[in-house]
Design a protein around this motif. Structure first.
Motif, mmCIF file in Angstrom:
data_model
loop_
_atom_site.group_PDB
_atom_site.id
_atom_site.type_symbol
_atom_site.label_atom_id
_atom_site.label_comp_id
_atom_site.label_asym_id
_atom_site.label_seq_id
_atom_site.Cartn_x
_atom_site.Cartn_y
_atom_site.Cartn_z
ATOM 1 N N GLU A 55 0.891 -1.330 0.005
ATOM 2 C CA GLU A 55 0.152 -0.067 0.087
ATOM 3 C C GLU A 55 0.651 1.242 -0.175
ATOM 4 O O GLU A 55 0.712 2.058 -0.808
ATOM 5 C CB GLU A 55 -0.929 0.130 1.225
ATOM 6 C CG GLU A 55 -2.152 -0.789 1.127
ATOM 7 C CD GLU A 55 -3.111 -0.664 1.988
ATOM 8 O OE1 GLU A 55 -3.341 0.216 2.796
ATOM 9 O OE2 GLU A 55 -3.786 -1.633 2.689
ATOM 10 N N GLN A 58 2.292 1.510 -3.462
ATOM 11 C CA GLN A 58 1.404 2.313 -4.345
ATOM 12 C C GLN A 58 1.147 3.966 -4.055
ATOM 13 O O GLN A 58 0.983 4.737 -5.150
ATOM 14 C CB GLN A 58 0.037 1.429 -4.017
ATOM 15 C CG GLN A 58 0.023 0.147 -4.776
ATOM 16 C CD GLN A 58 -1.095 -0.826 -4.462
ATOM 17 O OE1 GLN A 58 -1.911 -0.448 -3.299
ATOM 18 N NE2 GLN A 58 -1.330 -1.586 -5.170
ATOM 19 N N THR A 59 1.161 4.069 -2.923
ATOM 20 C CA THR A 59 0.849 5.567 -2.610
ATOM 21 C C THR A 59 2.093 6.357 -3.132
ATOM 22 O O THR A 59 1.926 7.491 -3.619
ATOM 23 C CB THR A 59 0.668 5.941 -1.078
ATOM 24 O OG1 THR A 59 -0.396 5.246 -0.700
ATOM 25 C CG2 THR A 59 0.869 7.276 -0.628
ATOM 26 N N ARG A 62 1.751 6.753 -6.966
ATOM 27 C CA ARG A 62 0.697 7.607 -7.157
ATOM 28 C C ARG A 62 1.204 9.337 -7.017
ATOM 29 O O ARG A 62 1.034 10.093 -7.914
ATOM 30 C CB ARG A 62 -0.592 7.498 -6.508
ATOM 31 C CG ARG A 62 -1.466 6.665 -7.125
ATOM 32 C CD ARG A 62 -2.712 6.618 -6.556
ATOM 33 N NE ARG A 62 -2.994 6.453 -4.996
ATOM 34 C CZ ARG A 62 -2.818 5.278 -4.494
ATOM 35 N NH1 ARG A 62 -2.906 4.153 -5.213
ATOM 36 N NH2 ARG A 62 -3.034 4.871 -2.915
ATOM 37 N N MET A 126 -15.839 -3.194 -2.460
ATOM 38 C CA MET A 126 -14.351 -2.613 -2.253
ATOM 39 C C MET A 126 -13.761 -3.438 -1.540
ATOM 40 O O MET A 126 -12.384 -3.923 -1.672
ATOM 41 C CB MET A 126 -14.387 -1.039 -2.233
ATOM 42 C CG MET A 126 -14.753 -0.249 -3.154
ATOM 43 S SD MET A 126 -13.912 -0.622 -4.832
ATOM 44 C CE MET A 126 -12.046 -0.405 -4.271
ATOM 45 N N LYS A 130 -10.496 -5.863 -2.198
ATOM 46 C CA LYS A 130 -9.155 -5.672 -1.441
ATOM 47 C C LYS A 130 -8.782 -7.194 -0.911
ATOM 48 O O LYS A 130 -7.770 -7.210 -0.882
ATOM 49 C CB LYS A 130 -9.214 -4.798 -0.525
ATOM 50 C CG LYS A 130 -9.504 -3.280 -1.080
ATOM 51 C CD LYS A 130 -9.468 -2.371 0.021
ATOM 52 C CE LYS A 130 -9.403 -0.931 -0.722
ATOM 53 N NZ LYS A 130 -9.628 0.159 0.528
ATOM 54 N N ASP A 138 -5.018 -0.830 -8.915
ATOM 55 C CA ASP A 138 -5.203 0.538 -8.131
ATOM 56 C C ASP A 138 -6.526 0.374 -7.463
ATOM 57 O O ASP A 138 -7.360 0.576 -8.233
ATOM 58 C CB ASP A 138 -4.932 1.532 -9.042
ATOM 59 C CG ASP A 138 -4.740 2.968 -8.533
ATOM 60 O OD1 ASP A 138 -5.412 3.126 -7.389
ATOM 61 O OD2 ASP A 138 -4.295 3.714 -9.335
ATOM 62 N N VAL A 140 -8.148 2.898 -6.178
ATOM 63 C CA VAL A 140 -8.867 3.988 -6.333
ATOM 64 C C VAL A 140 -9.516 4.033 -7.772
ATOM 65 O O VAL A 140 -10.493 4.456 -7.903
ATOM 66 C CB VAL A 140 -7.898 5.314 -6.449
ATOM 67 C CG1 VAL A 140 -8.382 6.434 -6.698
ATOM 68 C CG2 VAL A 140 -7.214 5.462 -5.064
ATOM 69 N N LYS A 141 -8.739 3.601 -8.568
ATOM 70 C CA LYS A 141 -9.633 3.419 -10.052
ATOM 71 C C LYS A 141 -10.585 2.308 -9.990
ATOM 72 O O LYS A 141 -11.791 2.155 -10.619
ATOM 73 C CB LYS A 141 -8.208 2.685 -11.097
ATOM 74 C CG LYS A 141 -7.458 3.973 -11.400
ATOM 75 C CD LYS A 141 -6.243 3.505 -12.609
ATOM 76 C CE LYS A 141 -5.280 4.112 -12.527
ATOM 77 N NZ LYS A 141 -4.263 3.908 -13.639
ATOM 78 N N SER A 143 -12.522 1.622 -7.538
ATOM 79 C CA SER A 143 -13.505 2.189 -6.933
ATOM 80 C C SER A 143 -14.428 2.933 -7.805
ATOM 81 O O SER A 143 -15.517 3.118 -7.986
ATOM 82 C CB SER A 143 -13.049 3.344 -5.908
ATOM 83 O OG SER A 143 -14.158 3.929 -5.194
ATOM 84 N N CYS A 144 -13.708 3.555 -8.714
ATOM 85 C CA CYS A 144 -14.340 4.058 -9.774
ATOM 86 C C CYS A 144 -15.284 3.378 -10.850
ATOM 87 O O CYS A 144 -16.481 3.605 -11.173
ATOM 88 C CB CYS A 144 -13.484 5.195 -10.530
ATOM 89 S SG CYS A 144 -12.696 6.512 -9.773
ATOM 90 N N ARG A 147 -18.208 1.855 -8.765
ATOM 91 C CA ARG A 147 -19.110 3.000 -8.619
ATOM 92 C C ARG A 147 -19.903 3.248 -9.997
ATOM 93 O O ARG A 147 -21.260 3.145 -9.986
ATOM 94 C CB ARG A 147 -18.592 4.245 -8.423
ATOM 95 C CG ARG A 147 -19.494 5.384 -8.178
ATOM 96 C CD ARG A 147 -18.778 6.808 -7.948
ATOM 97 N NE ARG A 147 -17.804 6.736 -6.526
ATOM 98 C CZ ARG A 147 -18.238 6.818 -5.331
ATOM 99 N NH1 ARG A 147 -19.505 7.125 -5.019
ATOM 100 N NH2 ARG A 147 -17.506 6.727 -4.378
#
Length: 180
Positions: A55, A58-59, A62, A126, A130, A138, A140-141, A143-144, A147
């Motif tokens: 994690e 990955q941060t 980004r 999510m 995970k 990713d 964040v992607k 999640s989009c 959604r």
């Protein structure tokens, strides 16, 4: 082999080499891991797990990707290239990432498996992603993507347009695809 061991081994090799960018990036990673270990130990833990290291990496990727874009916009191409190089080095220690159509398919499969129907189910989806694919995408992607899938599903449209079957019972919406 643990992530921290892989990174330590790469750092030892970089000490012998001539790539200063690689050496400083690996030292930065080591320092971040050490800081997180100390924080975890201060709170009674044993240190950070591999999943936490992934994690963190990955941060870091980004952050560098955002910085590279900003430097490019400001015309500072040398700094943008440095950020991109650091990002590439960090990516070496991440699991192979699921992206694009494969991510879309896994998200759609998870939505279908969980029988999720609306935006209220994003958290549940999510959490499942995970658990199923730790560090492999990713989130964040993802999640989009989830959604969008749930937004389409909550409008009464079939999820089939996004690669998954609509598993809701008949009668959840009228024939025009809009909820009453």
């Amino acid at each position: 082999m643990l992530k921290r061991d892989t990174i330590s081994s790469a750092l030892k090799q970089a000490l012998v080499g001539t790539d200063k960018c690689r050496l400083t990036t690996l030292r930065l990673i080591q320092a971040a891991i050490r800081d997180r270990d100390e924080a975890a130990k201060a709170h009674g833990g044993d240190g950070v797990a591999d999943s936490d290291i992934v994690e963190m990496l990955q941060t870091m990727v980004r952050q560098r990707d955002v910085s590279a874009r900003e430097f490019e916009e400001m015309g500072q191409l040398d700094l943008a290239e440095q950020e991109k190089r650091e990002s590439q080095i960090i990516r070496e220690f991440l699991p192979r990432q699921v992206e694009g159509d494969a991510m879309q398919a896994l998200c759609a499969e998870t939505v279908t498996d969980l029988d999720a129907h609306g935006l209220r189910d994003i958290g549940r989806c999510m959490s499942a992603l995970k658990t199923r694919y730790p560090g492999q995408m990713d989130f964040v992607k993802a999640s989009c993507v989830v959604r969008d899938l749930l937004r389409v599903g909550s409008n009464g449209s079939a999820l089939a347009s996004n690669g998954a079957a609509d598993t809701r019972p008949a009668g959840d919406g009228d024939e025009s695809g809009k909820l009453s």
